[in-house]
Design a protein around this motif. Structure first.
Motif, PDB file in Angstrom:
ATOM      1  N   LEU A 188      -3.013  60.040   6.091  1.00 48.41           N
ATOM      2  CA  LEU A 188      -4.246  60.804   6.318  1.00 48.41           C
ATOM      3  C   LEU A 188      -4.109  61.734   7.519  1.00 48.41           C
ATOM      4  O   LEU A 188      -4.592  62.867   7.492  1.00 48.41           O
ATOM      5  CB  LEU A 188      -5.433  59.871   6.540  1.00 48.41           C
ATOM      6  CG  LEU A 188      -6.187  59.445   5.298  1.00 48.41           C
ATOM      7  CD1 LEU A 188      -7.297  58.474   5.662  1.00 48.41           C
ATOM      8  CD2 LEU A 188      -6.731  60.614   4.542  1.00 48.41           C
ATOM      9  N   ARG A 222      -9.512  65.965  -2.738  1.00 46.60           N
ATOM     10  CA  ARG A 222     -10.304  65.908  -1.513  1.00 46.60           C
ATOM     11  C   ARG A 222     -11.661  66.563  -1.710  1.00 46.60           C
ATOM     12  O   ARG A 222     -11.770  67.665  -2.241  1.00 46.60           O
ATOM     13  CB  ARG A 222      -9.554  66.630  -0.405  1.00 46.60           C
ATOM     14  CG  ARG A 222     -10.190  66.512   0.959  1.00 46.60           C
ATOM     15  CD  ARG A 222      -9.345  67.246   1.962  1.00 46.60           C
ATOM     16  NE  ARG A 222      -9.678  66.895   3.327  1.00 46.60           N
ATOM     17  CZ  ARG A 222      -9.086  67.417   4.392  1.00 46.60           C
ATOM     18  NH1 ARG A 222      -8.129  68.308   4.235  1.00 46.60           N
ATOM     19  NH2 ARG A 222      -9.439  67.056   5.591  1.00 46.60           N
ATOM     20  N   TRP A 270     -11.191  61.548   0.389  1.00 41.80           N
ATOM     21  CA  TRP A 270     -10.144  61.637  -0.621  1.00 41.80           C
ATOM     22  C   TRP A 270     -10.472  60.687  -1.761  1.00 41.80           C
ATOM     23  O   TRP A 270     -10.728  59.508  -1.540  1.00 41.80           O
ATOM     24  CB  TRP A 270      -8.786  61.277  -0.023  1.00 41.80           C
ATOM     25  CG  TRP A 270      -8.225  62.354   0.831  1.00 41.80           C
ATOM     26  CD1 TRP A 270      -8.366  62.481   2.183  1.00 41.80           C
ATOM     27  CD2 TRP A 270      -7.440  63.460   0.409  1.00 41.80           C
ATOM     28  NE1 TRP A 270      -7.711  63.600   2.622  1.00 41.80           N
ATOM     29  CE2 TRP A 270      -7.115  64.221   1.558  1.00 41.80           C
ATOM     30  CE3 TRP A 270      -6.951  63.891  -0.820  1.00 41.80           C
ATOM     31  CZ2 TRP A 270      -6.360  65.384   1.489  1.00 41.80           C
ATOM     32  CZ3 TRP A 270      -6.188  65.041  -0.886  1.00 41.80           C
ATOM     33  CH2 TRP A 270      -5.895  65.767   0.260  1.00 41.80           C
TER      34      TRP A 270
END
Length: 82
Positions: A8, A61, A76
């Motif tokens: 991430l 996303r 996400w």
């Protein structure tokens, strides 16, 4: 499959706008497509074959901003196997 914290961090960076960016992350190959601002909006995580096509998982996303450009929602979603 979930996106881990380390991945991430990598996906929260800005990249070249409207491009497909490929990179290695640990034992995985990652390809991400960016929007016109350089934010990753699609991510493919898995193993690339000899042609560079990734077999693994797809993520999308949700990035919503208000009128001033402040991020209201950044999430996400797992979209399945590719």
């Amino acid at each position: 499959m979930k996106i881990g914290e380390r991945l991430l961090k990598q996906l929260n960076k800005k990249y070249e706008p409207s491009k497909l960016i490929k990179f290695q992350f640990g034992r995985y190959d990652v390809a991400t497509k960016t929007d016109e601002e350089g934010n990753p909006i699609l991510a493919f995580v898995g193993k690339a074959d000899e042609r560079g096509i990734i077999k693994g998982d797809q993520f999308s996303r949700k990035l919503l901003k208000d009128a001033q450009g402040a991020v209201m929602k950044d999430h996400w979603d797992y979209k399945g196997k590719v």
